[in-house]
Write an enzyme that holds these catalytic residues in place. Structure first.
Site, PDB file in Angstrom:
ATOM      1  N   HIS A 118       0.817  -1.215   0.000  1.00  0.00           N
ATOM      2  CA  HIS A 118       0.000   0.000   0.000  1.00  0.00           C
ATOM      3  C   HIS A 118       0.854   1.272   0.000  1.00  0.00           C
ATOM      4  O   HIS A 118       0.366   2.363  -0.251  1.00  0.00           O
ATOM      5  CB  HIS A 118      -0.941  -0.004   1.216  1.00  0.00           C
ATOM      6  CG  HIS A 118      -2.205   0.780   1.009  1.00  0.00           C
ATOM      7  ND1 HIS A 118      -2.336   1.727   0.025  1.00  0.00           N
ATOM      8  CD2 HIS A 118      -3.393   0.750   1.661  1.00  0.00           C
ATOM      9  CE1 HIS A 118      -3.552   2.254   0.083  1.00  0.00           C
ATOM     10  NE2 HIS A 118      -4.230   1.685   1.064  1.00  0.00           N
ATOM     11  N   ARG A 119       2.142   1.114   0.259  1.00  0.00           N
ATOM     12  CA  ARG A 119       3.003   2.300   0.213  1.00  0.00           C
ATOM     13  C   ARG A 119       3.075   2.837  -1.198  1.00  0.00           C
ATOM     14  O   ARG A 119       3.212   4.041  -1.425  1.00  0.00           O
ATOM     15  CB  ARG A 119       4.432   1.944   0.674  1.00  0.00           C
ATOM     16  CG  ARG A 119       4.535   1.598   2.137  1.00  0.00           C
ATOM     17  CD  ARG A 119       5.959   1.203   2.479  1.00  0.00           C
ATOM     18  NE  ARG A 119       6.408   0.050   1.681  1.00  0.00           N
ATOM     19  CZ  ARG A 119       7.644  -0.431   1.699  1.00  0.00           C
ATOM     20  NH1 ARG A 119       8.567   0.165   2.443  1.00  0.00           N
ATOM     21  NH2 ARG A 119       7.966  -1.475   0.987  1.00  0.00           N
TER      22      ARG A 119
END
Lengths: 588, 474
Positions: A559-560
């Site tokens: 998700h980064r």
């Protein structure tokens, strides 16, 4: 005097600190020559034959098949022999490895008669446990100062009871026969009791002071893989090695004060040097006086990495010492950061045998590597899993039709083979799924190639062979290659190179069952596609339910780098490609 | 270290590498056996190399100077050379030095075995003793220090007492009227000079376009000029195609680069075309030791061979084949065996040619820098500007520094002239210490000495040499 010479496990390669003994090729009484293969060892990377560095008649074998052996550990002793490296011990066998013998002995007793419970060892165990659990009062012991340095004179003490210390802060000056060295603390807290005085001779491993309210002294009793010493240019590994022993304050057993209950781990010996010093030749003359160069070598520092502050870049004694201190401080920090993260994930284990019989089996190479790698991925990557379903009714007909083609070519037209093609096309459309994050440089690395790993279940454990340039191959080619790689994996013939360089991973559990799962991203990749079992389901299509073949897909992503909407779009694209293979030729 | 007291070490070969290793090992407490066929340690260097040749070169220089003295108003009669006494003086020097080494060896309790060693395995040697008998001895570690021998050219390999190698030439059987020296390297030039001074007409033949291949040309030039006067002729780009013993002399066919040939008859021929490593040790194949394509034993920076129990040092492991390199290697090998963290990694190994004038260099040469395409600045001080050189009537020399233009660090030093061999040590120290040209320039050198030329060449680097005026560059 008959001399008995030890053969210790030599260094095996970069970052390989241990291996599982799969096959022992020698017996007591047999004669060995230097260079003769004596055992097979399975490491994280491969199964290797290990040649002996000594010659003679084997007297005593200290290991057995199935054991985990560390670099530097004694494997066997020979008589009338020679070899190994100077400085290795050559005492009689009685003295050879008392520690291991004792440990083995203790283990035996435990196994045979747990109820008799050797009182002493039990008590020692409890004490050790207490010391480990009790985080409030910690200790600082004199760390390793350099090769062949076992002690030094305490010239200056910079702390007193009640003083606060923090890690990295110099706490004393030690004069060895080589130099005066500032020793930084590896612990933080308030000094409770100082156990040494100025003017005293202090040995490596000796207790210097105790602490109150300490944070995380590196737990000495925790066995850590003793890293490899590289005599060669593999300098990073070498430093890591020294860092680790320094941080742990460990050294060879004889250097330890006899009254300290000492950790059984990290038998440290300079491994027999195999082969030549590589990578160090043809370096130009360095602007450092001969005795400075020698000092650096003694401290285990590559003089070429030291920054000279003198005129014309000349390197002074201070430059070398400063460099050593910087490394030492960095190493202490690094050594502490790691176990802390690890400890969160691994709380102390209860004594399982209280509730019934247990069996302990060593964690073999692949299993351990998997554990480490996945824990690292899980710790680093904020995971999210997106689920979707692909209608593969039409695709299944196509698959059945073209299956013989693949079979002719020697492959199998599986869902995975098709998924490879689909994913390769999707990765071209969504390049951020074919990327990695370089946090240190704050950059995103977009890869201009598409190599997809396929998680493969083997009896050694999970392996991920990588298919290269997937976007440039057709499905039949991919099916053939996948069959070959799976076969290689199951026959333990995968080379490390076969498992490197992936940009995305597919894991298919559909052969077993399931309706969905959350795969863990294979770091440093940023996404992984999980495939579950397809089944006929009623689908509402234009006013009525129709039986359709539905394939459940689970996409885990980092998700980064990837936002939820992108992930949903990416997975939808994949579903649609499964539903309308024509899309591949239009967009892929 | 207590472990070393019981460590048994054998050193095969008692040359300057081998005995230095053996002595240090004994000093560190090892149990040392030194094996060599000679009665005492010394090796080629003392028995048949550096030392006897220097004794003879000293005499040669004296003769030369006595002739030069007529420039200064002193006339000597032609010398009367008593070869027997000269030989015995030279032999005396050798005997005294090797005897001294024998003493030092005894004092250190080194077991000196006069014999030849063969390997039975990595740890066992079979030693055939010179006084008869064989013995099998076992060791924890073995150092091979077997050195080198004169190389032989097949076309020049004829069985004739008139053909000599360096060993034969040093025996000084007679002073031949004519001598052909094959090979213009340091051995040929040194020994050629000796014979020339004693009255022999010397012809030197060198295959390459210059004498002392490898050395910078500007350093060789002063020597070349002087040798042209001393020698009958110096033939460059020339090879010896054939030799034939005609009883009264050796007929040699000299072939120039353009293919033209000439024949000449010489009383004696000295073949000095290089040296070959003595790596053909019996039984070596029973160990893990690897020998490279040129016959050198392969070692790592600790001088350890591919067989962990065996180390090798000196000429047998590679160029430069010099005694001082061998003894340094010997010490490093022993320290490595003793478990010290050491490596053979000098910044400079000096080379000296003991002709008159001497030629010496250390560290980076101009030739090498050009080959490496490395940017350097060369600061040269001609001895014509040296007062001391003038007083010696020998102002043909030159001193130069090779300096890194960015850091101003001294990377190399070259000296050609009287006493260059002694002076080069300062250059080696400067290189090893990472000295800058400024350090050398600011170090006070005694006046009037030739050593001032080193200081002044550093001043030349800055364009501020007292005795050399160079107009400022724009």
């Amino acid at each position: 005097m008959t001399q008995s010479i030890e053969f210790k496990l030599p260094e095996l390669g970069e970052n390989i600190s241990q291996g599982d003994l799969v096959r022992l090729m020698v017996k007591p009484g047999a004669s060995v020559n230097a260079g003769q293969a004596v055992m097979e060892l399975e490491t994280d990377k491969a199964v290797i034959e290990v040649p002996s560095s000594v010659s003679g008649t084997i007297k005593d074998i200290k290991v057995k098949e199935g054991d985990k052996i560390k670099v530097g550990q004694v494997v066997f002793t020979v008589e009338n022999g020679a070899g190994g490296k100077a400085g290795q011990k050559t005492e009689g066998p009685a003295q050879a490895t008392p520690k291991q013998d004792a440990a083995a002995e203790a283990k035996k007793t435990e196994e045979k008669a747990p109820d008799q419970g050797d009182a002493q060892s039990a008590q020692a165990f409890v004490e050790r446990r207490k010391a480990a659990a009790d985080g409030k009062a910690s200790e600082f012991k004199l760390p390793e100062l350099g090769e062949n340095i076992t002690q030094g004179d305490l010239v200056r003490l910079m702390i007193a009871p009640g003083a606060k210390v923090s890690e990295g802060q110099p706490v004393m000056e030690i004069e060895t026969d080589k130099a005066v060295v500032e020793v930084p603390s590896s612990v933080s807290g308030t000094v409770k009791e100082v156990k040494v005085k100025e003017g005293e001779k202090i040995k490596v491993g000796q207790l210097i002071f105790t602490l109150e309210g300490a944070t995380a002294a590196v737990e000495a009793s925790k066995p850590r893989p003793s890293p490899v010493e590289h005599v060669s240019g593999q300098h990073g590994a070498r430093l890591a090695f020294q860092a680790a022993i320094r941080a742990e304050g460990k050294t060879e057993e004889e250097a330890l004060p006899p009254d300290q209950p000492q950790a059984p781990a990290a038998d440290f010996a300079i491994p027999a040097q195999l082969g030549k010093v590589a990578g160090t030749d043809h370096r130009g003359p360095i602007p450092a006086a001969p005795h400075i160069r020698r000092l650096a070598r003694e401290l285990g520092i590559d003089i070429y990495e030291v920054k000279g502050t003198g005129p014309g870049g000349r390197i002074s004694e201070d430059d070398v010492k400063l460099h050593a201190k910087t490394l030492l401080t960095a190493a202490v920090t690094a050594a502490q950061a790691q176990p802390r993260a690890g400890r969160l994930a691994v709380p102390e284990l209860p004594d399982f045998s209280k509730w019934g019989r247990v069996e302990r089996v060593s964690m073999r190479g692949v299993r351990r590597k998997t554990a480490e790698h996945l824990a690292e991925s899980w710790n680093t990557i904020p995971h999210v899993t997106q689920h979707d379903r692909a209608d593969i009714t039409e695709l299944e007909q196509l698959r059945a039709r073209f299956a013989p083609k693949a079979e002719e070519a020697g492959g199998k037209m599986t869902v995975t083979a098709i998924a490879l093609k689909v994913c390769a096309a999707a990765l071209k459309v969504f390049p951020q799924f074919n990327a990695s994050i370089d946090i240190e440089k704050e950059e995103i690395v977009y890869k201009q190639y598409i190599n997809i790993g396929v998680a493969t279940d083997t009896d050694r454990g999970l392996l991920v062979p990588v298919l290269r340039d997937v976007d440039k191959k057709n499905i039949v080619e991919l099916a053939v290659e996948l069959s070959q790689l799976s076969k290689k994996a199951r026959e333990k013939k995968l080379a490390p190179a076969d498992m490197e360089g992936g940009t995305f991973t597919i894991t298919n559990l559909g052969g077993i069952g399931g309706v969905g799962f959350t795969p863990i991203v294979n770091h440093p990749e940023v996404a992984i596609l999980g495939i579950s079992r397809s089944r006929m389901e009623p689908e509402w299509i234009t006013n009525k339910f129709e039986p359709r073949l539905i394939l459940p897909l689970s996409l885990s992503y980092d998700h980064r780098l990837i936002d939820g909407a992108d992930a949903a779009r990416f997975l939808r694209w994949i579903c649609e490609a499964f539903e309308q293979p024509f899309l591949l030729s239009v967009q892929g | 270290m207590s472990e070393n007291q019981t460590l048994k070490l054998a050193v095969i070969g008692g040359g300057p590498g081998g005995y230095a290793a053996a002595f240090l090992a004994a000093d560190l407490g090892m149990n040392v056996t030194l094996i060599d066929p000679e009665a005492n340690p010394g090796g080629v260097c003392l028995y048949r190399g550096c030392i006897p040749s220097k004794a003879l070169l000293h005499v040669a220089k004296l003769i030369e100077e006595s002739q030069q003295a007529k420039n200064w108003g002193i006339d000597f009669a032609a010398p009367n050379v008593d070869l027997a006494r000269l030989r015995s003086w030279k032999q005396g020097v050798v005997t005294k030095l090797t005897g001294g080494l024998g003493q030092l060896s005894k004092q250190r309790k080194v077991q000196y075995v006069q014999g030849r060693a063969a390997f039975e395995n990595s740890n066992t040697l079979r030693v055939s003793k010179v006084q008869g008998g064989e013995e099998s001895l076992s060791f924890d570690r073995i150092i091979i220090a077997t050195g080198s021998r004169p190389a032989v050219v097949p076309t020049l390999k004829i069985d004739s007492p008139r053909m000599m190698d360096s060993t034969g030439a040093l025996d000084l059987a007679d002073v031949p009227k004519t001598l052909l020296v094959v090979g213009g390297g340091y051995i040929g030039l040194e020994l050629g000079s000796v014979y020339a001074a004693l009255g022999t007409r010397v012809t030197v033949v060198e295959m390459l376009p210059g004498l002392l291949p490898g050395a910078d040309r500007d350093l060789v030039l002063p020597l070349h000029k002087r040798l042209e006067k001393m020698f009958e002729s110096i033939l460059l780009n020339t090879t010896v195609a054939a030799v034939k013993d005609e009883g009264s002399g050796i007929r040699a066919t000299l072939k120039a680069q353009d293919g033209s040939e000439q024949e000449k008859v010489f009383d004696r021929v000295l073949v000095s075309v290089g040296r070959k490593p003595n790596s053909e040790i019996p039984g070596l194949e029973k160990t893990g030791v690897q020998v490279g394509p040129k016959g050198f034993i392969q070692v790592n920076k600790q001088l350890q061979t591919d067989d962990p129990a065996i180390y090798a040092i000196g000429d047998v492991v590679g160029e430069p084949m010099l005694a001082h390199k061998a003894s340094h290697e010997g010490r490093v090998a022993v320290e490595a065996i003793a478990g010290h963290k050491v490596a053979f990694e000098p910044n400079a190994i000096p080379a000296v040619v003991f002709t008159d004038p001497e030629v010496a260099w250390a560290g980076l040469t101009e030739t090498q820098a050009q080959k490496d395409n490395r940017e350097i600045k060369v600061a040269k001080f001609p001895w014509g500007a040296s007062g001391r050189a003038m007083t010696l009537d020998r102002n043909e020399g030159v001193t130069k520094l090779i300096v890194d233009p960015k850091s101003e660090r001294v990377l190399g030093v070259g000296i050609s002239g009287v006493g260059a061999g002694e002076m080069i040590a300062e250059g080696v120290l400067a290189i090893e210490m990472g000295a800058l040209a400024g350090d050398v320039a600011l170090t006070i050198h005694p006046h009037p000495t030739l050593s001032e030329t080193v200081m002044e060449s550093a001043e030349v680097f800055f364009g501020t040499s007292t005795h050399v005026y160079r107009p400022k560059r724009g």
